[in-house]
Design an enzyme around this catalytic site. Structure first.
Site, PDB file in Angstrom:
ATOM      1  N   CYS A  76     -13.300  12.150  -4.044  1.00 30.46           N
ATOM      2  CA  CYS A  76     -13.481  10.730  -4.334  1.00 30.46           C
ATOM      3  C   CYS A  76     -12.550   9.825  -3.528  1.00 30.46           C
ATOM      4  O   CYS A  76     -13.006   8.920  -2.825  1.00 30.46           O
ATOM      5  CB  CYS A  76     -13.260  10.471  -5.821  1.00 30.46           C
ATOM      6  SG  CYS A  76     -14.388  11.358  -6.916  1.00 30.46           S
ATOM      7  N   HIS A 137     -10.078   3.794  -7.599  1.00 29.68           N
ATOM      8  CA  HIS A 137      -9.518   5.108  -7.266  1.00 29.68           C
ATOM      9  C   HIS A 137      -8.819   5.151  -5.911  1.00 29.68           C
ATOM     10  O   HIS A 137      -8.787   6.183  -5.245  1.00 29.68           O
ATOM     11  CB  HIS A 137     -10.597   6.190  -7.324  1.00 29.68           C
ATOM     12  CG  HIS A 137     -10.050   7.530  -7.721  1.00 29.68           C
ATOM     13  ND1 HIS A 137     -10.824   8.680  -7.787  1.00 29.68           N
ATOM     14  CD2 HIS A 137      -8.805   7.911  -8.075  1.00 29.68           C
ATOM     15  CE1 HIS A 137     -10.080   9.699  -8.162  1.00 29.68           C
ATOM     16  NE2 HIS A 137      -8.846   9.267  -8.345  1.00 29.68           N
TER      17      HIS A 137
END
Length: 669
Positions: A76, A137
């Site tokens: 990610c 993130h």
């Protein structure tokens, strides 16, 4: 006389306002929809017959498919870093050299460096309203909890509403933990050693074989109590300290509630579009689905044939339809580039203790997180580890959906969608041009391009006007582009010339010739696949050849034997005894063997050594362009730092509980 003077003032003002509005109207809007861990085999437009994704399918049907669109990373954080910047993650220090390849604590100091230029920064300078809703993130703080150096608002976004970290199993009660292996190693093993020591010393003392002071027993008991206390504290506090929702710089829900979460974020995205209907805007809607822990609202729970995973996919598809409906309602569909993608492919190792599969499908491709195997299917993105590099992207024409680029009829607005690899779009500058990089566009409308093209780049050569930047791109329905492309640097051309030149390497290339049909080849002759920090493979699409060569310098050791992933570690690791190195490199011809099952040998390919030598030389040239930069995943950057911990203003200590989102919803009613 006075009235004439007023008219002299009013007429130029009206003319100026009219010109300003005309310029704003001629500039396209950008809506980027990014799924999390969606597999290329999940959407119906890529062949899935049992998952219902009508909105994503509609985008694909009306747009273009890029069937060899690759992610820059299978994880990610690095994937999204490349998506935002158009650069390989290693160039910004966002590629890990250890086991931990993503940020796992909200109060860590690593993140996307402020020196990086994102596409949001460039569009903001061009007068765009910019928003990121959903998952970030990419870090938050550097030195103190008020600097917000890595926060979305420090990277070109005017508005942020969502999770600064990510959705984890630990964020949902009863969903398990991503720290099981670490707890076993760091807690259970020391406890067992301590217990054995206590029993052994007690036995020796009882038998009179050894004189053991009581202080020794007391110290061992205190050590065991301390280890248990740390474990219980970690399990109790992890969720509120890391799983929370923010609006701009403020914590609004802590811990995060999954109740109607996708619906709440979708409604906020729709409100942003409505607020900016008269001005050019960039909206990045970054879904939490379908990353574990899986969740869905009551309207979608237990409705899919694929249990919790299918429920989550179908709710995300609903959200895509809602966004497209708002664009249609406001008359913005023909002036909006819509891009649907996934940050990487399906995480196939996600299986619960009871055997329920919580990961998606990567179709026919061999994939494993952190590895560079192919993962192209008729569906969405795929991950690299057990996910994979290949992603699904679609250029879509004026139809609701998700993973496509939309090119409305008679215009050149392009909607992109991709659901399978790492990055999707990034804007950066080089050669006096700006590039808005949309990476995975595996499935684009009606044309099929199957050549390697690696990154999508937004080139800003023309100012808006005379039909705008959309005019050069004719809509094509149900079209497939099989050129190799990638999520960190390729995209349709952006309409505005960039007025600054950045002294940095941009890895993207312009895909507009492919999308327009004026070229059948990508500008990318070579692509470089990374397993986190380590160069894993090279892809070569020789000019004047239909072959697509891929050479692996190392491959992961799948476990258990014969599996299509690394189940004991949940992701495939990239170094040491976790990989098998190949001398000479393991070579495949993807044009004939897309599943990578039959390596080419000097016997089967007379030009074997020449091909390998060319690819090794390209890899050497590439690595010489990679400079040493601060490691954002160093131990000091990934550890939890209490002085960086965000907490509700009304909370004290580590209690950290509030729900302003619920209060705001009640007030709005």
């Amino acid at each position: 006389m006075l009235q004439a003077r007023k008219m002299k003032i009013l007429l130029p003002l009206l003319f100026f306002l009219g010109e300003a509005r005309s310029r704003a109207a001629s500039r396209p809007n950008f809506v980027l929809l990014m799924a999390d861990d969606l597999g290329i085999g999940d959407p119906g437009c890529y062949g899935n017959k049992t998952l219902r994704t009508p909105n994503i399918d509609a985008l694909a049907h009306a747009g273009v498919k890029l069937t060899q669109h690759l992610a820059a990373s299978p994880l990610c954080t690095p994937s999204r870093a490349a998506f935002m910047t158009g650069r390989y993650p290693i160039r910004s220090g966002m590629a890990s050299q250890s086991r931990v390849g993503v940020f796992i604590f909200s109060a860590s100091s690593g993140g996307l460096p402020t020196s990086e230029t994102t596409f949001a920064k460039l569009l903001k300078k061009q007068g765009y309203s910019t928003a990121l809703i959903g998952k970030w993130h990419l870090g938050m703080h550097c030195d103190n909890k008020r600097d917000f150096c890595h926060h979305p608002l420090s990277h070109g976004f005017d508005y942020f509403h969502g999770l600064p970290l990510t959705n984890l199993r630990d964020c949902k009660a009863g969903a398990g933990s991503v720290f099981t292996s670490a707890i076993r190693l760091l807690v259970l093993v020391p406890l067992q050693v301590t217990a054995v020591s206590l029993v052994t010393l007690a036995a020796l003392k009882c038998l009179g074989l050894l004189q053991v002071p009581r202080l020794v027993f007391l110290c061992l008991l205190l050590l065991a109590a301390a280890i248990l206390g740390v474990l219980l504290g970690f399990l109790h506090y992890f969720r509120p300290l890391n799983c929370f929702v923010m609006t701009n710089h403020n914590v609004t829900q802590q811990p995060m509630s999954y109740d109607n979460l996708t619906q709440r974020l979708t409604a906020d995205a729709a409100r942003f579009i409505r607020r900016n209907a008269e001005t050019p805007f960039l909206l990045v809607l970054s879904y939490l689905q379908v990353h574990t822990a899986l969740f869905s609202s009551k309207d979608f729970a237990k409705k899919s044939k694929h249990h919790a995973y299918g429920d989550a996919v179908e709710e995300m598809d609903w959200s895509v339809g809602q966004i497209m409906s708002v664009l249609e309602e406001l008359g913005l569909a023909n002036n909006t580039l819509v891009y649907f993608t996934s940050d990487q492919g399906a995480h196939v190792e996600e299986v619960t203790a009871t055997g329920e599969i919580h990961g998606g499908s990567n179709g026919i491709y061999k994939v494993s997180p952190s590895q560079s195997f192919e993962d192209e299917t008729s569906g969405q993105r795929l991950r690299l580890r057990s996910k994979g590099f290949r992603s699904c992207h679609c250029l879509h024409e004026n139809a609701p959906g998700s993973s496509l680029v939309c090119t409305p009829r008679g215009t050149s607005a392009v909607r992109t969608a991709s659901t399978g690899s790492a990055k999707d779009m990034a804007c950066s500058t080089t050669r006096n041009h700006c590039y808005l990089d949309t990476y995975r566009i595996d499935d684009v409308s009606s044309r099929v391009l199957g050549m390697p093209s690696s990154f999508i780049r937004h080139d800003f050569p023309e100012a808006p006007g005379k039909g705008g930047w959309l005019a050069g791109l004719e809509p094509r329905e149900n079209e497939h582009i099989r050129e190799v492309t990638a999520t960190q640097g390729e995209s349709p051309k952006h309409p505005f010339r960039c007025r600054e030149v950045l002294p940095r390497i941009i890895d993207g290339r312009d895909l507009m010739p492919l999308l327009r049909g004026t070229s059948q080849r990508s500008d990318h002759e070579f692509l470089f696949h990374y397993c986190n920090f380590y160069l894993n493979a090279v892809r070569w699409a020789p000019r004047n050849s239909t072959s697509v060569w891929k050479a692996f310098f190392f491959t992961p050791k799948f476990s258990p034997e014969g599996a299509n992933g690394c189940f004991p570690t949940q992701v495939c690791l990239c170094y040491g005894h976790f990989v098998t190195r190949h001398h000479p490199p393991l070579l495949f011809d993807l044009s004939k063997d897309p599943r990578e099952r039959n390596p080419v040998t000097p016997t089967s390919e007379p030009r074997f050594r020449e091909i390998v030598a060319t690819m090794e030389e390209a890899a050497t040239r590439h690595t010489q362009t990679v400079r040493d930069v601060p490691d954002q995943f160093s131990l000091g950057n990934i550890l939890w730092k209490p002085w960086l911990q965000m907490c509700c203003p009304s909370s004290s200590g580590l209690s950290c509980q509030c729900d302003r989102e619920k209060q705001d919803r009640q007030v709005s009613r």
